[in-house]
Design a protein around this motif. Structure first.
Motif, PDB file in Angstrom:
ATOM      1  N   SER A  17     -32.953  25.655  -9.570  1.00 12.04           N
ATOM      2  CA  SER A  17     -32.082  24.585  -9.894  1.00 12.04           C
ATOM      3  C   SER A  17     -30.892  24.482  -9.266  1.00 12.04           C
ATOM      4  N   ILE A  18     -29.967  25.599  -9.117  1.00 14.94           N
ATOM      5  CA  ILE A  18     -28.664  25.559  -8.451  1.00 14.94           C
ATOM      6  C   ILE A  18     -28.918  25.025  -6.905  1.00 14.94           C
ATOM      7  N   GLN A  19     -29.881  25.621  -6.270  1.00 12.77           N
ATOM      8  CA  GLN A  19     -29.977  25.420  -4.887  1.00 12.77           C
ATOM      9  C   GLN A  19     -30.364  23.767  -4.629  1.00 12.77           C
ATOM     10  N   ASN A  20     -31.336  23.082  -5.527  1.00 11.78           N
ATOM     11  CA  ASN A  20     -31.792  21.807  -5.247  1.00 11.78           C
ATOM     12  C   ASN A  20     -30.440  20.907  -5.950  1.00 11.78           C
ATOM     13  N   THR A  21     -29.656  21.555  -6.819  1.00 13.29           N
ATOM     14  CA  THR A  21     -28.709  20.441  -7.433  1.00 13.29           C
ATOM     15  C   THR A  21     -27.496  20.516  -6.152  1.00 13.29           C
ATOM     16  N   VAL A  22     -27.184  21.438  -5.388  1.00 11.84           N
ATOM     17  CA  VAL A  22     -26.225  21.519  -4.535  1.00 11.84           C
ATOM     18  C   VAL A  22     -26.922  20.653  -3.439  1.00 11.84           C
ATOM     19  N   GLU A  23     -28.170  20.680  -3.118  1.00  8.36           N
ATOM     20  CA  GLU A  23     -28.529  19.785  -1.961  1.00  8.36           C
ATOM     21  C   GLU A  23     -28.058  18.424  -2.300  1.00  8.36           C
ATOM     22  N   LEU A  24     -28.579  18.028  -3.541  1.00  2.16           N
ATOM     23  CA  LEU A  24     -28.317  16.574  -3.989  1.00  2.16           C
ATOM     24  C   LEU A  24     -26.842  16.231  -4.191  1.00  2.16           C
ATOM     25  N   LEU A  25     -25.969  17.182  -4.510  1.00  4.85           N
ATOM     26  CA  LEU A  25     -24.603  16.879  -4.315  1.00  4.85           C
ATOM     27  C   LEU A  25     -24.195  16.748  -2.901  1.00  4.85           C
ATOM     28  N   ASP A  26     -24.583  17.708  -2.115  1.00  3.81           N
ATOM     29  CA  ASP A  26     -24.189  17.373  -0.608  1.00  3.81           C
ATOM     30  C   ASP A  26     -24.647  15.931  -0.105  1.00  3.81           C
ATOM     31  N   GLN A  27     -25.733  15.459  -0.728  1.00  6.92           N
ATOM     32  CA  GLN A  27     -26.112  14.331  -0.226  1.00  6.92           C
ATOM     33  C   GLN A  27     -25.560  13.053  -0.934  1.00  6.92           C
ATOM     34  N   ASP A  28     -24.147  13.531  -1.577  1.00 10.23           N
ATOM     35  CA  ASP A  28     -23.453  12.350  -2.094  1.00 10.23           C
ATOM     36  C   ASP A  28     -24.127  11.990  -3.475  1.00 10.23           C
ATOM     37  N   CYS A  29     -25.044  12.351  -4.333  1.00  7.76           N
ATOM     38  CA  CYS A  29     -25.577  11.975  -5.442  1.00  7.76           C
ATOM     39  C   CYS A  29     -24.421  12.378  -6.441  1.00  7.76           C
ATOM     40  N   THR A  30     -24.576  11.342  -7.436  1.00  3.01           N
ATOM     41  CA  THR A  30     -23.595  11.637  -8.577  1.00  3.01           C
ATOM     42  C   THR A  30     -24.081  12.416  -9.640  1.00  3.01           C
ATOM     43  N   VAL A  31     -23.546  12.880 -10.468  1.00  2.00           N
ATOM     44  CA  VAL A  31     -23.877  13.610 -11.819  1.00  2.00           C
ATOM     45  C   VAL A  31     -24.739  12.852 -12.737  1.00  2.00           C
ATOM     46  N   PRO A  32     -24.485  11.779 -13.191  1.00  2.00           N
ATOM     47  CA  PRO A  32     -25.396  10.794 -14.026  1.00  2.00           C
ATOM     48  C   PRO A  32     -26.577  10.655 -13.326  1.00  2.00           C
ATOM     49  N   PHE A  33     -26.686  10.109 -11.932  1.00  5.46           N
ATOM     50  CA  PHE A  33     -27.861   9.804 -11.201  1.00  5.46           C
ATOM     51  C   PHE A  33     -28.769  11.286 -11.189  1.00  5.46           C
ATOM     52  N   ILE A  34     -28.246  12.341 -10.992  1.00  8.26           N
ATOM     53  CA  ILE A  34     -28.968  13.537 -10.675  1.00  8.26           C
ATOM     54  C   ILE A  34     -29.613  13.983 -12.150  1.00  8.26           C
ATOM     55  N   SER A  35     -28.729  13.885 -13.210  1.00  4.32           N
ATOM     56  CA  SER A  35     -29.111  14.382 -14.282  1.00  4.32           C
ATOM     57  C   SER A  35     -30.485  13.188 -15.014  1.00  4.32           C
ATOM     58  N   ARG A  36     -30.323  12.156 -14.797  1.00  2.03           N
ATOM     59  CA  ARG A  36     -31.243  11.125 -15.074  1.00  2.03           C
ATOM     60  C   ARG A  36     -32.476  10.906 -14.313  1.00  2.03           C
ATOM     61  N   TYR A  37     -32.175  10.968 -13.007  1.00  2.00           N
ATOM     62  CA  TYR A  37     -33.367  10.801 -12.141  1.00  2.00           C
ATOM     63  C   TYR A  37     -34.039  11.513 -11.183  1.00  2.00           C
ATOM     64  N   ARG A  38     -33.607  12.739 -11.328  1.00  2.00           N
ATOM     65  CA  ARG A  38     -33.774  14.144 -10.216  1.00  2.00           C
ATOM     66  C   ARG A  38     -34.087  15.249 -11.267  1.00  2.00           C
ATOM     67  N   LYS A  39     -34.889  14.998 -12.451  1.00  2.00           N
ATOM     68  CA  LYS A  39     -34.959  16.205 -13.485  1.00  2.00           C
ATOM     69  C   LYS A  39     -36.052  17.116 -12.661  1.00  2.00           C
ATOM     70  N   GLU A  40     -37.125  16.808 -12.048  1.00  2.37           N
ATOM     71  CA  GLU A  40     -37.940  17.517 -11.304  1.00  2.37           C
ATOM     72  C   GLU A  40     -37.138  18.418 -10.358  1.00  2.37           C
ATOM     73  N   LYS A  41     -36.019  18.033  -9.579  1.00  4.58           N
ATOM     74  CA  LYS A  41     -35.278  18.616  -8.661  1.00  4.58           C
ATOM     75  C   LYS A  41     -34.814  19.933  -9.261  1.00  4.58           C
ATOM     76  N   THR A  42     -33.987  19.369 -10.589  1.00  7.00           N
ATOM     77  CA  THR A  42     -32.901  20.387 -10.879  1.00  7.00           C
ATOM     78  C   THR A  42     -33.523  21.388 -12.059  1.00  7.00           C
ATOM     79  N   GLY A  43     -34.824  21.066 -12.380  1.00 11.18           N
ATOM     80  CA  GLY A  43     -35.286  21.835 -13.723  1.00 11.18           C
ATOM     81  C   GLY A  43     -34.659  21.495 -14.897  1.00 11.18           C
ATOM     82  N   HIS A  44     -34.707  19.955 -14.956  1.00 10.57           N
ATOM     83  CA  HIS A  44     -34.289  19.405 -16.180  1.00 10.57           C
ATOM     84  C   HIS A  44     -32.536  19.545 -16.504  1.00 10.57           C
ATOM     85  N   LEU A  45     -31.617  19.995 -15.773  1.00 16.68           N
ATOM     86  CA  LEU A  45     -30.438  20.338 -16.000  1.00 16.68           C
ATOM     87  C   LEU A  45     -29.734  18.922 -16.639  1.00 16.68           C
TER      88      LEU A  45
END
Length: 708
Positions: A17-45
């Motif tokens: 979850s940490i690894q995928n979240t860091v990748e998304l953050l490095d791609q300039d994804c925002t916290v609301p976007f990641i938590s809402r639309y990338r749950k498969e990546k983050t493991g539902h963080l």
């Protein structure tokens, strides 16, 4: 130590979850976007967990940057050994890193540096070995033009030893541990300021003493504020003799002629260097911890305030009450547009109450008013009683609205741009009316620190505070969603991936080209590229748009999934939306892909069941006890209605309809231990309270939460 291990240690979240979240953050994804639309990546963080990753990622990057600076600085002194380099690279916090760097820091002219220039460092080394039987004779060998005699030689050597002891990491850590475990926070009142009126609010902390580790964050901040304002002196105290004996036990290894000089050097190092530095460090750390606690309280309060119950699109008459200058009255359309304004003078000294009642009645009739919003400042209760004497032709609900920050907004550039032809009184009244209709849309225009729901917000780290409050606002805005065709620049700027510049471009484009017909047309906004569209589209709503999903939280990237669901059932997307029976029959496994899993599919179905549902409750009318008009009317034992208007770590403040808010201390919130005040009350909650005590001279009211 790398970023992954640092995050794993500090967040205790799954590594993937940490690894995928860091990748998304490095791609300039925002916290609301990641938590809402990338749950498969983050493991539902959730947002909090992702926010912690953001926080510790920034900490790690700052630590690594400092390491590079330290390594470079030591290297320039030709003092960087492989062992030291490895220790620096292995440092897990700034405290340890700075301890390693301390011996190499460029110092101002010190007694130790002078002694070195006078050639006394070899003597200091001999003393530290502690095996010479006649150190006086050795010292005589270091007498020179700069060193007049043996005593001066020994004194200079002691200064060098003091500096060595100050730089010894084991000594510093021992004192730190003792300060953390046993340090006492003590205060002393400044007698010349003791009787000042302003000092009285701090009188509980005159000549105060308690264990630093047990001092609650709110008390520490209050004490430090009193010190900053010049009413008390603050210091940390500890058993110096005990600490010195413990350190001496580690440093003094024999009993020779050198021993007294080592002991003198240790005492000097402790009193002159170690204790002043480390006591300040420990107090600073306690302050930072208290800051974090206060900032967390402020952020929670702000979120509750922003997510306060909206009345919705209603025609509102708003009143900014006043005595001498009158009450400013404005009439707003259902969309919040200003349709009329004037001033009435129902209170002293004019006392034109009859005329005011007639005016309010006629305005409500002429503008088909559905609700009245009254600011809760000066003359609020008097104005509320006046309004309730009005006989309306049609039903009109009356609300008392917090006007905290309205004056800040009315004088701001945002307000001037919105209402260039009106003065601050009109703008303030408009703000009061609009925050009844939609608190979130209106309050985002105001600096959060001016809203009045914080705890010592002016005393905490302002950069940290701003970051936290911005995150809180961003979270609220995106959790509710924004109507792109009516939202202000201020509101749009908090949408995921948008920001102030793009928000301005959106409003300009909307003004020039008319309302957006569908989400795809958002891409026509200048400088709004694919990345910004990806991050923000799911949070932007279009009412009555071309595509039925444009007024939902379903992201455009998932439209094809919904299209396929509808096609498989044999109905249109419009017929699928809100069709709970059909939605519950869908086999979600059929629509799983490599990137879309059950978490996203569940979110899609949940949104289709209730598309565009506002998570906020609806505003409710509230009535204070009409017999309570000032603090002199409050009596012990009374049970009164109230509204929670601020929450702190030590309790909550309650508006009971007078100027002074009452305090429910944590001990009076529940019969059991209260860990978090927010678990028992929330901001703007309507509650019943019992009066415990009233202190009229100090204007303090103690309350207890009345159990149902």
């Amino acid at each position: 130590m790398n970023l992954q291990s640092y995050l794993l240690k500090n967040t205790r979240l799954p590594q993937k979850s940490i690894q995928n979240t860091v990748e998304l953050l490095d791609q300039d994804c925002t916290v609301p976007f990641i938590s809402r639309y990338r749950k498969e990546k983050t493991g539902h963080l959730d947002e909090v967990q992702i926010g912690n990753i953001v926080k510790f990622k920034a900490e790690f990057e700052a630590l690594e940057k400092r390491k590079s600076t330290v390594i470079k600085a030591i290297g320039e002194q030709d003092a960087l050994t492989d062992e030291l380099r490895q220790k620096i690279k292995s440092s897990e916090n700034l405290t340890n890193l700075e301890d390693l760097y301390l011996p190499f820091k460029k110092k101002r002219k010190t007694k130790a540096e002078t002694a070195r220039k006078n050639g006394l460092e070899p003597l200091a080394k001999i003393i530290m070995v502690q095996n010479h039987t006649n150190i006086g004779s050795v010292a005589s060998q270091y007498v020179n033009k700069q060193v007049q005699n043996e005593e001066e030689a020994l004194e200079g050597a002691r200064h060098i030893i003091s500096e060595w002891l100050n730089e010894r990491i084991s000594v510093r850590n021992h004192i730190r541990n003792q300060l953390e475990r046993s340090g006492m926070l003590t205060t002393k009142v400044i007698s010349s300021k003791k009787e000042e009126d302003k000092a009285q609010k701090y009188r509980d902390y005159f000549d105060w003493s308690e264990a630093l580790k047990r001092c609650p964050s709110h008390r520490l901040l209050a004490i430090l504020r009193a010190e900053n304002e010049g009413f008390i002196r603050v210091k940390i105290e500890i058993d110096d003799e005990y600490i010195l004996s413990k350190i001496a036990g580690r440093i003094i290894t024999s009993n020779t002629s050198c021993t007294p000089y080592v002991r003198l050097a240790l005492e000097d190092a402790y009193k002159r260097l170690l204790f002043p530095s480390l006591s300040n460090e420990i107090l600073k750390a306690a302050k930072e911890k208290a800051d974090d606690g206060a900032i967390e309280v402020f952020s929670k309060n702000l979120q509750q305030l922003l997510l306060g119950a909206p009345l919705g699109e209603k025609r509102i008459l708003a009143i900014d009450p006043g005595f001498r200058t009158g009450c400013k009255v404005v009439c707003l359309s259902a969309q919040g547009a200003l349709e009329h304004n004037e001033t009435i003078y129902p209170h002293a000294p004019q006392n034109k109450s009859t005329e005011a009642i007639k005016k309010i009645s006629s305005l409500c009739d002429a503008y088909k008013i559905e609700a009245i919003a009254i600011g809760n400042g000066t003359a609020s209760r008097e104005t509320e009683r006046l309004v309730k004497r009005v006989h309306f032709k049609n039903p009109v609900e009356v609300f008392v609205v917090s006007e905290a920050g309205a004056s800040i907004y009315s004088a701001s550039k945002i307000a001037r741009d919105e209402f260039p032809n009106y003065d601050v009184t009109v703008r303030g009244a408009v703000s009061i009316g609009r925050r009844l209709a939609d608190p979130l849309a209106e309050l985002v225009k105001i600096d959060a620190k001016s809203i009045g729901v914080g705890q010592y917000q002016h005393d905490v780290d302002q950069s940290k505070l701003q970051t936290s409050l911005d995150s809180a606002v961003e979270s609220c805005v995106n959790s509710v969603g924004v109507n792109i065709n009516t939202a202000s620049v201020s509101l749009l700027s908090y949408v995921s991936g948008i920001g102030t510049k793009l928000a301005d471009n959106i409003v300009t484009y909307r003004t020039e080209n008319g309302a957006f017909a569908d989400r795809s047309s958002i891409k026509n906004v200048p400088r709004l590229g694919e990345k910004a569209f990806e991050q923000g589209a799911g949070f932007l709503r279009i009412k009555n748009g071309k595509h039925p999903l444009d007024d939902s939280a379903v992201h455009p990237e998932s439209y094809s999934i919904v299209t396929q669901m509808a096609r498989d059932i044999g109905i249109t997307i419009s017929d699928l939306i809100g069709n709970k029976n059909e939605l519950q029959q869908i086999d979600l496994d059929t629509y799983r892909t490599e990137t879309v899993g059950i978490p996203t599919l569940n979110d899609i179905v949940e949104e289709l069941e209730k598309p565009g549902l506002d998570r906020r409750q609806k505003a409710k009318v509230f009535a204070f006890d009409q017999n309570i008009r000032s603090i002199s009317d409050v009596r012990d034992g009374q049970v009164l209605p109230g509204i929670v208007n601020n929450i702190t770590n030590f309790g909550c403040f309650v508006d009971i309809g007078i100027k002074e808010s009452g305090l429910i201390h944590v001990s009076n919130l529940s019969d059991s231990f209260v860990k978090d005040v927010n678990e028992h009350v929330h901001l703007h909650q309507q509650i019943m309270v019992k009066v415990i005590s009233v202190d009229i001279p100090r204007k303090r009211i103690q309350l207890a939460l009345q159990k149902k």
